[in-house]
Design an enzyme around this catalytic site. Sequence first.
Site, short mmCIF file in Angstrom:
data_model
loop_
_atom_site.label_atom_id
_atom_site.label_comp_id
_atom_site.label_asym_id
_atom_site.label_seq_id
_atom_site.Cartn_x
_atom_site.Cartn_y
_atom_site.Cartn_z
CB SER A 1 49.20 35.07 22.80
OG SER A 1 48.13 34.80 23.78
CG ASP B 1 54.18 34.57 22.19
OD1 ASP B 1 55.04 34.52 21.56
OD2 ASP B 1 53.50 33.60 22.74
CG HIS C 1 53.97 26.77 19.91
ND1 HIS C 1 54.24 26.84 18.52
CD2 HIS C 1 54.55 27.77 20.79
CE1 HIS C 1 54.92 27.87 18.50
NE2 HIS C 1 55.14 28.45 19.76
N GLY C 2 52.71 23.60 23.09
CA GLY C 2 51.94 22.55 23.86
C GLY C 2 52.59 21.38 24.47
CE LYS D 1 57.10 22.05 24.83
NZ LYS D 1 56.25 22.77 23.98
N GLY E 1 58.10 27.08 22.14
CA GLY E 1 57.84 25.67 22.43
C GLY E 1 58.84 25.10 23.43
CB SER F 1 56.63 24.19 28.35
OG SER F 1 55.99 25.34 28.54
CG ASN G 1 59.01 32.25 23.25
OD1 ASN G 1 59.93 32.88 23.86
ND2 ASN G 1 57.99 32.57 22.51
NE ARG H 1 48.59 28.07 27.86
CZ ARG H 1 47.70 28.42 26.80
NH1 ARG H 1 47.01 27.60 26.39
NH2 ARG H 1 47.88 29.55 25.93
P1 13P Z 1 55.11 26.05 25.26
O1 13P Z 1 53.88 25.70 24.63
O2 13P Z 1 56.33 25.11 25.28
O3 13P Z 1 55.07 26.77 26.49
O4 13P Z 1 55.76 27.22 24.00
C1 13P Z 1 55.08 28.54 24.61
C2 13P Z 1 55.69 29.71 23.19
O5 13P Z 1 56.27 29.14 22.30
C3 13P Z 1 54.95 31.07 23.23
O6 13P Z 1 55.22 31.51 22.00
O1 G3H Z 2 52.53 30.06 21.05
C1 G3H Z 2 51.52 30.22 21.65
C2 G3H Z 2 51.37 30.65 23.14
O2 G3H Z 2 51.35 29.47 23.97
C3 G3H Z 2 50.23 31.27 23.22
O3 G3H Z 2 48.95 30.52 23.24
O4 G3H Z 2 47.31 31.89 22.07
O5 G3H Z 2 46.56 30.07 23.71
O6 G3H Z 2 47.47 32.33 24.25
P1 G3H Z 2 47.40 31.24 23.30
ZN ZN Z 3 55.60 30.45 20.38
#
Ligand code: 13P
Ligand code: G3H
Ligand code: ZN
Length: 331
Positions: A59, A92, A190-191, A194, A222, A224, A265, A271
């Site tokens: 990223s 990313d 993301h995060g 969800k 997103g 995870s 992704n 984390r």
């Molecule tokens: P997560 O936050 O679900 O792991 O998604 C990561 C992502 O989309 C990175 O581009």
């Molecule tokens: O979509 C975002 C990714 O989870 C990257 O996160 O910008 O904190 O590295 P970051």
């Molecule tokens: Zn993403």
Amino acid sequence: MIVTTKELFDQAYGRYAVGAYNINNLEQTVGLFRGNLGKATNEDRADPAASAPFIIQISRGARGYTDKRFLEAMIRAAEEVFPEAIFAVHLDHGTEEVCYDCIESGFYSSVMIDASHESFDENIEITRRVVERAHERGISVEAELGMLGGVEEDIAVSADHACLTDPDQAVEFVERSGCDSLAVAIGTSHGAYKFTGKQGLHFDRITAIQKRLPNYPLVMHGSSSVPKEWVDRINKSGGKLPGGASGVPEDQYLPAAKLGVCKVNIDTDGRLVWCAVYRETFRDKPEDFDPRTPGKPFMKAYAQYITHKNKMLGSAGQLERVRQALLTAKV
Ligand code: 13P
Ligand code: G3H
Ligand code: ZN
């Protein structure tokens, strides 16, 4: 061996999804390579039944955390240490400027231009410019259409403003921009937070997009799964993650892959594993202050987690088949 995401998707389409994992440091890098070879430690042998092709994602935040050159050097070293690995190096959520920097670097094999917050026409225009520059150098381009919820890089999108990708717009977007894969909004965010209830992926929307874009690789951000086990371990070792953390059910990955989702992704889960192992280590050894003490069990736990994830994505056991296909294509 570094390959493009396009080469990986040609093999995966409709059968399995390729895991795209974010890295920020050395321990994540080593754990990631080991896990994709089905081994938890350096002493283990690679397990062909668990070995998978994968995507290593960087990223903008990761590039700025220390210096982008450290990431490149680590990945180059990992390529030498793990010569059997087959992977793409991917930017990313890039801006236009960062995409050009990665394209010119000669190191990245694919980039994501994320102009999804712009108007439809502006998103196409920016993506088209990046595609032109990337394709001159044989680099694949992922773009995004629709709006995921959650926080990514410096942009936060509330659930109210998140919007699913429109299938008709997706066709026009791909035709006019020339992008090689498309990140679509299909219910994820993301995060670690969800879903508030039993929601999951919008399979009706994925099906509708695939119908209009047959054989075209889709990307799911997103993704995870936010396993309860890891959230609980963090909270039992001093963490304070608020309740309600939930992710994409892992049994939804393969059905999505069969509908053309080729790239999944995952950053948040890595984390969580990192946080749990580091917290537990220093809780249990309060007298210790050696960075290697948590680093060793983390690399092992992360490798095992990646191997597990690849089994859920269906990519585990595909490495040798992909190698043969790529070799045949080059002859
Ligand atoms: P997560 O936050 O679900 O792991 O998604 C990561 C992502 O989309 C990175 O581009
Ligand atoms: O979509 C975002 C990714 O989870 C990257 O996160 O910008 O904190 O590295 P970051
Ligand atoms: Zn993403």
